[in-house]
Design a protein around this motif. Structure first.
Motif, short mmCIF file in Angstrom:
data_model
loop_
_atom_site.label_atom_id
_atom_site.label_comp_id
_atom_site.label_asym_id
_atom_site.label_seq_id
_atom_site.Cartn_x
_atom_site.Cartn_y
_atom_site.Cartn_z
N GLU A 73 18.46 3.83 -15.04
CA GLU A 73 19.21 4.33 -13.90
C GLU A 73 18.35 5.08 -12.89
O GLU A 73 18.82 5.96 -12.17
CB GLU A 73 20.40 5.17 -14.36
N LYS A 74 17.06 4.76 -12.86
CA LYS A 74 16.13 5.30 -11.86
C LYS A 74 15.43 4.12 -11.21
O LYS A 74 15.38 3.02 -11.75
CB LYS A 74 15.08 6.21 -12.51
N ASP A 75 14.85 4.34 -10.04
CA ASP A 75 14.08 3.28 -9.38
C ASP A 75 12.79 3.03 -10.13
O ASP A 75 12.15 3.97 -10.62
CB ASP A 75 13.77 3.66 -7.94
N LYS A 76 12.42 1.76 -10.20
CA LYS A 76 11.18 1.36 -10.85
C LYS A 76 10.00 1.82 -9.99
O LYS A 76 10.05 1.75 -8.77
CB LYS A 76 11.16 -0.16 -11.02
N ASN A 77 8.94 2.31 -10.62
CA ASN A 77 7.71 2.70 -9.94
C ASN A 77 6.57 1.85 -10.48
O ASN A 77 6.36 1.79 -11.69
CB ASN A 77 7.35 4.17 -10.21
N ASP A 78 5.83 1.20 -9.59
CA ASP A 78 4.64 0.43 -9.96
C ASP A 78 3.50 0.88 -9.09
O ASP A 78 3.67 1.02 -7.87
CB ASP A 78 4.84 -1.07 -9.71
N GLY A 79 2.32 1.09 -9.71
CA GLY A 79 1.19 1.48 -8.88
C GLY A 79 -0.10 1.52 -9.64
O GLY A 79 -0.23 0.99 -10.74
N THR A 80 -1.08 2.18 -9.02
CA THR A 80 -2.41 2.28 -9.59
C THR A 80 -2.78 3.75 -9.77
O THR A 80 -2.24 4.63 -9.09
CB THR A 80 -3.45 1.62 -8.67
N THR A 102 5.52 4.08 -0.15
CA THR A 102 4.31 4.37 -0.93
C THR A 102 4.15 5.88 -1.05
O THR A 102 4.21 6.59 -0.04
CB THR A 102 3.06 3.75 -0.26
N SER A 103 3.96 6.34 -2.27
CA SER A 103 3.79 7.77 -2.54
C SER A 103 2.61 7.97 -3.47
O SER A 103 2.20 7.05 -4.17
CB SER A 103 5.04 8.35 -3.20
N THR A 104 2.10 9.20 -3.49
CA THR A 104 1.02 9.56 -4.41
C THR A 104 1.38 10.86 -5.10
O THR A 104 1.84 11.80 -4.45
CB THR A 104 -0.32 9.71 -3.67
N ARG A 105 1.18 10.88 -6.41
CA ARG A 105 1.38 12.12 -7.15
C ARG A 105 0.34 12.22 -8.25
O ARG A 105 -0.20 11.21 -8.73
CB ARG A 105 2.79 12.22 -7.74
N GLU A 106 0.06 13.43 -8.65
CA GLU A 106 -0.92 13.67 -9.70
C GLU A 106 -0.28 13.43 -11.07
O GLU A 106 0.88 13.79 -11.29
CB GLU A 106 -1.41 15.12 -9.60
N VAL A 107 -1.04 12.80 -11.97
CA VAL A 107 -0.60 12.59 -13.35
C VAL A 107 -1.70 13.09 -14.28
O VAL A 107 -2.88 13.01 -13.95
CB VAL A 107 -0.26 11.10 -13.64
N VAL A 108 -1.27 13.60 -15.44
CA VAL A 108 -2.22 14.13 -16.41
C VAL A 108 -1.76 13.72 -17.80
O VAL A 108 -0.57 13.79 -18.12
CB VAL A 108 -2.32 15.67 -16.33
N TRP A 109 -2.71 13.25 -18.62
CA TRP A 109 -2.44 12.94 -20.02
C TRP A 109 -3.43 13.67 -20.89
O TRP A 109 -4.61 13.79 -20.56
CB TRP A 109 -2.58 11.44 -20.30
N LEU A 110 -2.94 14.12 -22.03
CA LEU A 110 -3.77 14.73 -23.06
C LEU A 110 -3.87 13.76 -24.21
O LEU A 110 -2.83 13.26 -24.69
CB LEU A 110 -3.13 16.05 -23.53
N LYS A 111 -5.08 13.46 -24.63
CA LYS A 111 -5.27 12.53 -25.74
C LYS A 111 -5.08 13.27 -27.05
O LYS A 111 -5.72 14.29 -27.30
CB LYS A 111 -6.66 11.90 -25.70
N LYS A 112 -4.16 12.78 -27.86
CA LYS A 112 -3.91 13.32 -29.21
C LYS A 112 -4.01 12.15 -30.17
O LYS A 112 -3.18 11.24 -30.11
CB LYS A 112 -2.53 13.98 -29.30
N ASN A 113 -5.02 12.18 -31.01
CA ASN A 113 -5.34 11.06 -31.89
C ASN A 113 -5.55 9.82 -31.03
O ASN A 113 -6.37 9.86 -30.13
CB ASN A 113 -4.26 10.87 -32.96
#
Length: 152
Positions: A73-80, A102-113
């Motif tokens: 129930e949200k708009d699909k987001n596709d990007g790089t 077209t939008s830009t936002r910051e994303v962050v991931w923490l690697k766990k295992n």
């Protein structure tokens, strides 16, 4: 007794030949691993009707890839994404299409295992893109866990 000595000699020669071949292939594999600095990795998040797919190529501390969110129930987001790797953390800009914009936002991931956990926190707009106010205050407890999958 005379028959045993030639049989043992042949057996010993065969064993030595097998050992020298395996040593050559191991050293070749190690050398190939060290010369290949880029690595492609793919991940997927699935929770009921929500999915997200992430493919990354990491090369010398820089990361590029594709990211797609399909949340119910949200708009699909596709990007790089383009960014950096700092220790066990990936920090990147996600440029995506949603509702024809077209939008830009910051994303962050923490690697766990072998998994990546997406970080969430307070954001602000800066120079036309959404950024986190303070990376040190990100929360990685909202359970958006990307698990490794085979790249397609």
């Amino acid at each position: 007794m005379r028959n045993i000595i030639p049989i043992l000699a042949i057996y010993a020669s065969a064993m030595l030949a097998c050992q020298s071949n395996s040593t050559k292939s191991v050293s070749t594999d190690i050398k190939a691993t060290h010369t290949d600095t880029a690595s492609k990795q793919c991940f997927q998040y699935v929770d009921k009707k929500d999915t997200a797919s992430l493919s990354l190529e990491i090369n010398n501390g820089k990361v590029n890839g594709a990211l797609s969110y399909k949340l119910f129930e949200k708009d699909k987001n596709d990007g790089t994404i383009t960014g950096i790797v700092k220790g066990d953390t990936i920090i990147a800009d996600y440029t995506f299409q949603s509702e024809g914009t077209t939008s830009t936002r910051e994303v962050v991931w923490l690697k766990k295992n072998d998994q990546l956990v997406e970080g969430f926190g307070e954001g602000e707009e800066s120079n036309g893109k959404m950024k986190f106010k303070n990376l040190a205050n990100l929360r990685f407890d909202q359970a958006m866990v990307f698990k490794p999958v085979i790249c397609k």
